[in-house]
Design an enzyme around this catalytic site. Sequence first.
Site, PDB file in Angstrom:
ATOM      1  N   SER A  68     -13.629  -6.243  -6.049  1.00 40.73           N
ATOM      2  CA  SER A  68     -13.544  -6.041  -5.023  1.00 40.73           C
ATOM      3  C   SER A  68     -14.327  -4.869  -4.870  1.00 40.73           C
ATOM      4  O   SER A  68     -14.240  -3.828  -5.468  1.00 40.73           O
ATOM      5  CB  SER A  68     -11.937  -5.294  -4.340  1.00 40.73           C
ATOM      6  OG  SER A  68     -11.555  -4.849  -3.452  1.00 40.73           O
ATOM      7  N   TYR A  74      -2.672   5.696  -4.411  1.00 42.50           N
ATOM      8  CA  TYR A  74      -3.804   6.134  -4.625  1.00 42.50           C
ATOM      9  C   TYR A  74      -3.138   7.337  -5.095  1.00 42.50           C
ATOM     10  O   TYR A  74      -1.928   8.248  -5.003  1.00 42.50           O
ATOM     11  CB  TYR A  74      -3.981   6.475  -2.937  1.00 42.50           C
ATOM     12  CG  TYR A  74      -5.043   4.938  -2.399  1.00 42.50           C
ATOM     13  CD1 TYR A  74      -6.514   4.943  -2.731  1.00 42.50           C
ATOM     14  CD2 TYR A  74      -4.474   4.813  -1.302  1.00 42.50           C
ATOM     15  CE1 TYR A  74      -6.571   4.035  -2.818  1.00 42.50           C
ATOM     16  CE2 TYR A  74      -4.988   2.987  -0.689  1.00 42.50           C
ATOM     17  CZ  TYR A  74      -5.536   3.664  -1.195  1.00 42.50           C
ATOM     18  OH  TYR A  74      -6.451   1.989  -0.522  1.00 42.50           O
ATOM     19  N   HIS A 123     -13.798  -3.246  -1.837  1.00 39.92           N
ATOM     20  CA  HIS A 123     -12.661  -3.034  -0.660  1.00 39.92           C
ATOM     21  C   HIS A 123     -13.449  -3.478   0.872  1.00 39.92           C
ATOM     22  O   HIS A 123     -13.096  -2.273   1.392  1.00 39.92           O
ATOM     23  CB  HIS A 123     -12.824  -1.570  -0.648  1.00 39.92           C
ATOM     24  CG  HIS A 123     -12.042  -0.423  -0.562  1.00 39.92           C
ATOM     25  ND1 HIS A 123     -10.815   0.465  -1.220  1.00 39.92           N
ATOM     26  CD2 HIS A 123     -11.338  -0.204   0.767  1.00 39.92           C
ATOM     27  CE1 HIS A 123      -9.767   1.258  -0.470  1.00 39.92           C
ATOM     28  NE2 HIS A 123     -10.254   0.919   0.250  1.00 39.92           N
ATOM     29  N   SER A 177       0.440  -1.356   0.010  1.00 45.69           N
ATOM     30  CA  SER A 177       0.410  -0.036  -0.480  1.00 45.69           C
ATOM     31  C   SER A 177       0.477   1.960  -0.155  1.00 45.69           C
ATOM     32  O   SER A 177       2.018   1.384   0.515  1.00 45.69           O
ATOM     33  CB  SER A 177      -0.814   0.365   1.334  1.00 45.69           C
ATOM     34  OG  SER A 177      -1.453   1.080   1.600  1.00 45.69           O
ATOM     35  N   LYS A 183      -7.381  -2.701  -9.278  1.00 44.01           N
ATOM     36  CA  LYS A 183      -8.720  -2.850  -7.781  1.00 44.01           C
ATOM     37  C   LYS A 183      -9.563  -2.083  -7.168  1.00 44.01           C
ATOM     38  O   LYS A 183      -9.983  -1.167  -7.638  1.00 44.01           O
ATOM     39  CB  LYS A 183      -7.220  -2.929  -6.799  1.00 44.01           C
ATOM     40  CG  LYS A 183      -7.662  -3.559  -5.185  1.00 44.01           C
ATOM     41  CD  LYS A 183      -6.909  -3.690  -4.361  1.00 44.01           C
ATOM     42  CE  LYS A 183      -8.090  -4.227  -3.305  1.00 44.01           C
ATOM     43  NZ  LYS A 183      -8.705  -2.777  -2.212  1.00 44.01           N
TER      44      LYS A 183
END
Length: 321
Positions: free
Chosen positions: A233, A132, A235, A109, A211
């Site tokens: 996904s 992100y 989340h 991440s 994702k």
Amino acid sequence: MTSPEFFTNEQIIQAAKRRLSQGPWDYLVGGSESETTMRRNRLAFDKVAFRPRILVNVSDVNTSTTLLGHTLRIPVIMAPVGSLQVFDQEGGVGVTKAASEFGVLHVVSSVTQPSLEEISSAASSPKVYQLYIHGDWDWTKEMIARAKAADYKGFCITVDTANYSRRERPMLSRWTPVSRRNPVDPKWQASVTWDSIDKIKAEADLPFMLKGIATAEDAKIAIEHGVDVIWVSNHGGRQLDHGLGTMDFLPEIVDVVSGRAEIVLDGGVQRGSDAVKAVALGANAVAIGKMQGWALAAGGAPALLRTLQIFREEIYVAMSL
């Protein structure tokens, strides 16, 4: 790495609960709003039943698979989880150590600690970097360059976070995740489009994961944009509430992908039998998120290694029966 004496993953979850304070626990276990999506994730797995066949020679059971050309000891990978350092001081390094020793892939991440370079250098096993979008194109290019320089073998963009959700458990605990304590301008994440994905994919020039895909329509578009891994996904039920469980919409995505990309699924995965169900319905692997946090809180990297060992034992039993 010596694993603690845990016999089940539920035992690991209970150990984590004893060790974590209320805020981090609520952050880890909760979903958004009414937590309907989160509950449906688990229900979707529980609704799927096996049809066992008998008198087949299962004296040699192989639990391994491949993803992006890398061999996995079991069809399970480490999902990108933010603020891992809250659960254990090693943070992402502990996850990479356990994943490397066991033999699975870690998707790191961009909102966990320590740095992407430190996590990469902690083990020689292949890793994928998840990003992100928290800045302009120059910022994004810099993050891509850092990931490539640190020898990440793939790149992942999470696409279901155009806005941060209302996660009521940590709100009521008055606890803010580390990654949210210095919030960035939300416009960057909110403005990501398919054109952005094309630009990032070309710049990264690495095997590419998307994702957060939850419909056949978006899976079809992702294929048209050359995505290598369709990551099914929602989340973990932590973003949009009142969605379907991931296993409920996996079949329509498998149908439209039709072998043109690999498929990863997450959302409520807690047992090896969950991985077997997902693979049987067309996924290449599942990803675990909450189990990472629980294991780290229960006993750091050794407990996460034990979690993976338990997953393998469960997968082995389900396959052989």
